[in-house]
Design an enzyme around this catalytic site. Structure first.
Site, PDB file in Angstrom:
ATOM      1  N   ASN A   1       0.770  -1.275  -0.003  1.00 45.34           N
ATOM      2  CA  ASN A   1      -0.025   0.111  -0.127  1.00 45.34           C
ATOM      3  C   ASN A   1       0.886   1.455  -0.118  1.00 45.34           C
ATOM      4  O   ASN A   1       0.246   2.382   0.205  1.00 45.34           O
ATOM      5  CB  ASN A   1      -0.846  -0.013   0.932  1.00 45.34           C
ATOM      6  CG  ASN A   1      -0.178  -0.145   2.550  1.00 45.34           C
ATOM      7  OD1 ASN A   1       0.873  -0.004   2.755  1.00 45.34           O
ATOM      8  ND2 ASN A   1      -0.862   0.212   3.578  1.00 45.34           N
TER       9      ASN A   1
ATOM     10  N   HIS B   1       3.768   7.693   0.979  1.00 43.31           N
ATOM     11  CA  HIS B   1       3.734   6.860   2.199  1.00 43.31           C
ATOM     12  C   HIS B   1       4.461   5.603   1.955  1.00 43.31           C
ATOM     13  O   HIS B   1       4.686   4.925   0.883  1.00 43.31           O
ATOM     14  CB  HIS B   1       2.201   6.359   2.099  1.00 43.31           C
ATOM     15  CG  HIS B   1       1.929   4.898   2.933  1.00 43.31           C
ATOM     16  ND1 HIS B   1       1.041   3.931   2.584  1.00 43.31           N
ATOM     17  CD2 HIS B   1       2.378   4.764   4.115  1.00 43.31           C
ATOM     18  CE1 HIS B   1       1.063   3.106   3.594  1.00 43.31           C
ATOM     19  NE2 HIS B   1       1.783   3.506   4.688  1.00 43.31           N
TER      20      HIS B   1
ATOM     21  N   ASN C   1       3.367   3.578  12.279  1.00 41.92           N
ATOM     22  CA  ASN C   1       3.521   2.243  12.897  1.00 41.92           C
ATOM     23  C   ASN C   1       4.704   2.460  13.909  1.00 41.92           C
ATOM     24  O   ASN C   1       5.884   2.525  13.344  1.00 41.92           O
ATOM     25  CB  ASN C   1       3.812   1.198  11.785  1.00 41.92           C
ATOM     26  CG  ASN C   1       2.803   0.688  11.051  1.00 41.92           C
ATOM     27  OD1 ASN C   1       1.624   0.953  11.622  1.00 41.92           O
ATOM     28  ND2 ASN C   1       2.980   0.160  10.012  1.00 41.92           N
TER      29      ASN C   1
ATOM     30  N   PRO D   1      -4.623   9.397   4.435  1.00 42.17           N
ATOM     31  CA  PRO D   1      -5.067   9.044   3.253  1.00 42.17           C
ATOM     32  C   PRO D   1      -6.190   8.197   2.929  1.00 42.17           C
ATOM     33  O   PRO D   1      -6.338   7.453   3.777  1.00 42.17           O
ATOM     34  CB  PRO D   1      -3.774   8.544   2.702  1.00 42.17           C
ATOM     35  CG  PRO D   1      -3.159   7.638   3.731  1.00 42.17           C
ATOM     36  CD  PRO D   1      -3.336   8.622   5.117  1.00 42.17           C
TER      37      PRO D   1
ATOM     38  N   HIS E   1      -5.156   6.364  10.834  1.00 45.05           N
ATOM     39  CA  HIS E   1      -4.043   6.764   9.776  1.00 45.05           C
ATOM     40  C   HIS E   1      -4.435   6.495   8.323  1.00 45.05           C
ATOM     41  O   HIS E   1      -3.419   6.682   7.450  1.00 45.05           O
ATOM     42  CB  HIS E   1      -2.860   5.468  10.024  1.00 45.05           C
ATOM     43  CG  HIS E   1      -3.220   4.151   9.360  1.00 45.05           C
ATOM     44  ND1 HIS E   1      -4.050   3.692   9.498  1.00 45.05           N
ATOM     45  CD2 HIS E   1      -1.908   3.616   8.798  1.00 45.05           C
ATOM     46  CE1 HIS E   1      -4.134   2.357   8.812  1.00 45.05           C
ATOM     47  NE2 HIS E   1      -2.658   2.230   8.460  1.00 45.05           N
TER      48      HIS E   1
END
Length: 402
Positions: A166, A184, A276, A307, A331
């Protein structure tokens, strides 16, 4: 909307900011809440979904202990975003060449930089500083080097790379049609190695001390032990590496834009936040270790990035400092189905339809990232109105996937 469910079947309560939660995630939250090291209560964000051991979208306060698997193996994974002075009308009619340029500058998936690319200049100096800290960690735990081929070279060559899954790089437009760069990623292969090594070490330590757990992936280190101190040192290194990785990628993307677009400046501060990670914080009068697994810090006035999927809106937010959530928020959208389930259910034709108008890969290799595999980001945002306020709403026009 605030807290919608409170689970009271563990040693401490679990406060959940959504009703959209599957039974497996509920059980994982209750498992965490049963641990003697957890203090006060567990908070579950509105993007919550089942993970490995600990639930994704959970905030876990522990006293004098840390659970390595709750931090996870993508240590320091997070977001970076910056607003530019560019306007929508300054973008070319087709963004394909721009996407290919970004993909050429930032290695994606399993790709990484050549060793020659990493030599010389400021980057090598930064690498040396990281290298000295890593050498100290590996000196105490040489087993780390056995877990990754060409260990000493790989972590440096992966600095400034996206990875897969992702992870993404996007160009977005805000409500005023200004262009943002958003990305990301995390600590890449080295974070994975550090995470897996210390998760296994914690499990071994639990067996040695005959400590029974509801899930072996909730094994923990107690403060004061050598393994605890070593893990804190290693996880701090990986979190710093992840921050630097995102900075390097952002710089590379901006260079591509400078070569292909009209002259522009950066308009506002770049936001760089983990989702994380573990940090020492004080809450409710107690010094605690706060593990945010798929959650970001949302202290009062703090800017963050939330996002959506590759076909939905994203948000720049300002934290409200809600103590019941330990100053945290969601998140992202959070997965609604697993990657394998998404691949079984959807085709590349579905992906094309759901990403219409967005310049991105539309092949079978990224079907598992199809928007329908994720929760509705607007519902997630509605559920956390007491955690954050929206500063900017972003809609992507270009998306690079690993």
């Amino acid at each position: 909307m605030g807290i919608q469910i409170e689970l009271n079947k563990g040693r401490v309560p679990v406060k959940v900011w959504t009703r959209d939660i599957e039974p497996e995630a509920i059980q994982q939250l209750l498992n965490v809440a049963s641990l003697t090291i957890v203090h006060g209560h567990v908070a579950a964000m509105p993007d919550v979904h089942a993970g490995i051991g600990a639930t994704v979208g959970s905030v876990i306060p522990t006293k004098q202990a840390i659970i390595p698997a709750a931090v996870g193996v993508d240590i320091g994974c997070g977001m970076n975003a910056v607003r530019t002075s560019l306007r929508a009308g300054q973008l070319p009619d087709t963004l394909r060449a721009l996407r290919l340029g970004i993909e050429g500058a930032v290695p994606c998936g399993f790709e990484q930089h050549a060793a020659s690319h990493m030599r010389g200049g400021a980057l090598e100096c930064v690498g040396r500083r990281l290298d000295a800290r890593l050498d100290a960690i590996v000196g105490k735990h040489p087993g780390l080097m056995k877990m990754q081929r060409r260990f000493n070279e790989t972590w440096l060559c992966q600095l400034g790379t996206l990875g897969g899954g992702n992870h993404f790089i996007e160009l977005c437009l805000d409500e005023a049609d200004q262009v943002w760069v958003m990305l990301h990623s995390g600590s890449r292969g080295i974070g994975n190695v550090i995470g897996r090594y210390f998760i296994a070490a914690a499990q071994k330590d639990m067996r040695r001390h005959q400590i029974r757990l509801p899930d072996r992936d909730l094994a923990y280190f107690n403060e004061g032990s050598a393994l605890f101190d070593d893990y804190v040192e290693a996880v701090a290194w990986a979190q710093d590496y992840a921050l630097l990785n995102r900075r390097q990628m952002l710089a590379a993307v901006l260079e591509v834009l400078k070569m292909r677009l009209p002259s522009f400046s950066l308009d506002g501060e770049a936001i760089n936040c983990h989702h994380n990670y573990v940090a020492r914080e004080r809450h409710f009068g107690e010094d605690l270790f706060i593990t945010r697994k798929g959650a970001i810090s949302a202290r009062a006035g703090e800017l963050g990035i939330i996002p959506g999927s590759m076909g939905a809106r994203s948000y720049i937010v300002r934290g409200l400092g809600n103590e019941q959530a330990f100053g945290s928020c969601a998140h992202g959208a959070g997965r609604r189905m697993s990657r394998s389930a998404a691949k079984r259910r959807f085709s590349r034709f579905d992906l094309e339809a759901q990403t219409a108008g967005i310049e991105c890969r539309k092949d079978g290799g990224v079907v598992d990232e199809i928007p329908a595999a994720y929760k509705d980001i607007d519902r997630v945002m509605d559920n956390q109105r007491d955690l954050v306020e929206v500063v900017h709403t972003l809609k992507q026009v270009l998306c690079v996937k690993g």
